[in-house]
Design a protein around this motif. Structure first.
Motif, PDB file in Angstrom:
ATOM      1  N   HIS A   1     -23.227  25.951  53.941  1.00 33.96           N
ATOM      2  CA  HIS A   1     -21.813  25.994  54.339  1.00 33.96           C
ATOM      3  C   HIS A   1     -21.470  27.264  55.126  1.00 33.96           C
ATOM      4  O   HIS A   1     -20.435  27.331  55.771  1.00 33.96           O
ATOM      5  CB  HIS A   1     -20.912  25.862  53.110  1.00 33.96           C
TER       6      HIS A   1
ATOM      7  N   PHE B   1     -13.209  19.864  46.150  1.00 32.50           N
ATOM      8  CA  PHE B   1     -14.617  19.898  45.716  1.00 32.50           C
ATOM      9  C   PHE B   1     -15.152  21.313  45.934  1.00 32.50           C
ATOM     10  O   PHE B   1     -16.268  21.513  46.417  1.00 32.50           O
ATOM     11  CB  PHE B   1     -15.460  18.863  46.486  1.00 32.50           C
ATOM     12  N   ALA B   2     -14.344  22.271  45.574  1.00 35.17           N
ATOM     13  CA  ALA B   2     -14.545  23.659  46.010  1.00 35.17           C
ATOM     14  C   ALA B   2     -15.592  24.401  45.193  1.00 35.17           C
ATOM     15  O   ALA B   2     -15.982  25.510  45.558  1.00 35.17           O
ATOM     16  CB  ALA B   2     -13.212  24.391  45.959  1.00 35.17           C
TER      17      ALA B   2
ATOM     18  N   THR C   1     -18.136  26.505  43.193  1.00 36.97           N
ATOM     19  CA  THR C   1     -18.195  27.884  42.717  1.00 36.97           C
ATOM     20  C   THR C   1     -17.507  28.868  43.668  1.00 36.97           C
ATOM     21  O   THR C   1     -17.578  30.079  43.468  1.00 36.97           O
ATOM     22  CB  THR C   1     -19.659  28.307  42.474  1.00 36.97           C
TER      23      THR C   1
ATOM     24  N   THR D   1     -16.590  29.243  49.765  1.00 36.43           N
ATOM     25  CA  THR D   1     -15.731  28.999  50.926  1.00 36.43           C
ATOM     26  C   THR D   1     -14.290  29.399  50.622  1.00 36.43           C
ATOM     27  O   THR D   1     -13.593  29.970  51.471  1.00 36.43           O
ATOM     28  CB  THR D   1     -15.836  27.522  51.363  1.00 36.43           C
TER      29      THR D   1
ATOM     30  N   ALA E   1     -14.590  20.067  37.767  1.00 39.20           N
ATOM     31  CA  ALA E   1     -15.355  20.628  36.646  1.00 39.20           C
ATOM     32  C   ALA E   1     -14.784  21.980  36.241  1.00 39.20           C
ATOM     33  O   ALA E   1     -14.763  22.921  37.036  1.00 39.20           O
ATOM     34  CB  ALA E   1     -16.825  20.772  37.043  1.00 39.20           C
TER      35      ALA E   1
ATOM     36  N   ASP F   1      -8.929  16.005  39.616  1.00 39.14           N
ATOM     37  CA  ASP F   1      -9.552  15.079  40.550  1.00 39.14           C
ATOM     38  C   ASP F   1      -8.966  15.338  41.943  1.00 39.14           C
ATOM     39  O   ASP F   1      -7.735  15.388  42.106  1.00 39.14           O
ATOM     40  CB  ASP F   1      -9.265  13.643  40.111  1.00 39.14           C
TER      41      ASP F   1
ATOM     42  N   PRO G   1     -18.785  14.856  47.089  1.00 38.58           N
ATOM     43  CA  PRO G   1     -20.126  14.483  46.655  1.00 38.58           C
ATOM     44  C   PRO G   1     -20.297  12.953  46.724  1.00 38.58           C
ATOM     45  O   PRO G   1     -19.329  12.223  46.923  1.00 38.58           O
ATOM     46  CB  PRO G   1     -20.176  14.974  45.214  1.00 38.58           C
TER      47      PRO G   1
ATOM     48  N   TYR H   1     -20.992  10.920  44.300  1.00 42.92           N
ATOM     49  CA  TYR H   1     -20.233  10.349  43.178  1.00 42.92           C
ATOM     50  C   TYR H   1     -19.145  11.324  42.767  1.00 42.92           C
ATOM     51  O   TYR H   1     -19.446  12.446  42.357  1.00 42.92           O
ATOM     52  CB  TYR H   1     -21.147  10.082  41.971  1.00 42.92           C
TER      53      TYR H   1
ATOM     54  N   HIS I   1     -16.540  12.739  40.241  1.00 48.13           N
ATOM     55  CA  HIS I   1     -16.256  12.680  38.806  1.00 48.13           C
ATOM     56  C   HIS I   1     -15.360  13.846  38.436  1.00 48.13           C
ATOM     57  O   HIS I   1     -15.582  14.979  38.860  1.00 48.13           O
ATOM     58  CB  HIS I   1     -17.538  12.684  37.981  1.00 48.13           C
ATOM     59  N   ALA I   2     -14.315  13.528  37.710  1.00 48.72           N
ATOM     60  CA  ALA I   2     -13.357  14.526  37.243  1.00 48.72           C
ATOM     61  C   ALA I   2     -12.667  13.870  36.054  1.00 48.72           C
ATOM     62  O   ALA I   2     -12.777  12.647  35.882  1.00 48.72           O
ATOM     63  CB  ALA I   2     -12.353  14.852  38.343  1.00 48.72           C
TER      64      ALA I   2
END
Ligand SMILES: C[S@@+](CC[C@H](N)C(=O)[O-])C[C@H]1O[C@@H](n2cnc3c(N)ncnc32)[C@H](O)[C@@H]1O
Length: 272
Positions: free
Chosen positions: A89, A112-113, A115, A118, A135, A162, A185, A187, A189-190
């Motif tokens: 990235h 979807f940031a 760790t 960015t 997550a 999500d 990603p 898939y 998932h949240a």
């Protein structure tokens, strides 16, 4: 935690990648590294290796740190071979910084940031960032990275949610963003949400279009085999109409050995 001195893809091939991450040399899987390795001797020097059967082997699995173009990140060997860093990235950061420097206190939504590399790059350039990841552990890790990077005082909203549901709620609340960065990603998932990029990308981009200002910039990246740069550009155009500017490129890291590691696709647009 030990000091950090940057990133180098040393070599890749035969389904693996060899990377110097700060002070350690790491050998881990890379399904898209289809060609043969080039620097055969270098692989014997690896400090840590991961494979699915045995997990991590080679020694010290304590966290350490890496400096990547102005941010400092904690690395931590994960159970699936991940480390908490996505060096592919980094090549987009100069473009993002340019977008943000054009607009004082730009509001940027980073979906979807993970760790936070960015997010912290954007914050360091002066943006107000809303960092969203499904997550809880990833968001906590991103906040540790903000501390490590000495950027904890920057205006970042840290959200565990999500991405699709959050973006839709932001649209209903009337919030608008000058920039949106999203790295969905394969898939999703949240808590309370499951979807796939194959069926969900159009819906997600429609939601993103609903929170974008009239002259917003968007960076969309994806790492799914079969999703080409042209597909991402078409998906953005379907959600936003014809933008002022659009570029689409493969994401590739080139190793010191000359080997090439394909890591997905990117499309960038400026709405007007
Ligand atoms: C490949 S990582 C993204 C890497 C990131 N862009 C970076 O450069 O550090 C994918 C991330 O998406 C998150 N994620 C997966 N499904 C999600 C969802 N439905 N909503 C929000 N985040 C989600 C995961 O927790 C993970 O952190």
């Amino acid at each position: 935690m030990a000091a950090a001195i940057g990133y180098e893809l040393v070599d890749c091939g035969d389904g693996r990648r060899l990377e110097r991450l700060g002070e350690r040399l790491i050998d881990r899987p890379a399904p898209t590294a289809a060609d043969a390795r080039r620097s055969i001797a270098a692989w014997d020097q690896a400090d840590l290796r991961f494979d699915r059967e045995r997990g991590w082997t080679g020694g010290d699995e304590a966290p350490w740190a890496v400096d990547l173009d102005g941010v400092r990140l904690e690395l931590r060997p994960g159970t699936a071979g991940q480390l908490g860093v996505y060096p592919e990235h980094v090549e987009f950061w100069p473009w993002l910084r340019d977008r943000v420097r054009d607009r004082p206190a730009a509001r940027v939504l980073n979906l979807f940031a993970s760790t936070g590399a960015t997010t912290l790059t954007l914050a360091a350039a002066g943006a107000e960032v809303t960092h969203v990841d499904g997550a809880r552990g990833a968001v906590a890790w991103a906040r540790r990275n903000a501390d490590l990077s000495r950027l904890a005082d920057r205006p970042v909203r840290w959200i565990v949610d999500d991405a699709l549901g959050f973006t839709r709620r932001e649209a209903r609340r009337g919030r608008r963003y000058d920039g949106i960065v999203l790295d969905p990603p394969t898939y999703g998932h949240a808590p309370g949400a499951r979807w796939t990029i194959d069926s969900g990308l159009g819906e997600l981009l429609d939601a993103v279009a609903g929170v974008a200002t009239e002259d917003a910039f968007v960076l969309l990246t994806a790492h799914q085999t079969g999703l080409e740069p042209i597909d991402l550009a078409a998906a953005l155009a379907a959600a936003f109409g014809t933008p002022g500017e659009m570029t689409a490129d493969p994401i590739v890291l080139t190793a010191t050995s000359g080997a090439v590691l394909p890591l997905g696709a990117a499309a960038r647009m400026i709405r007007a």
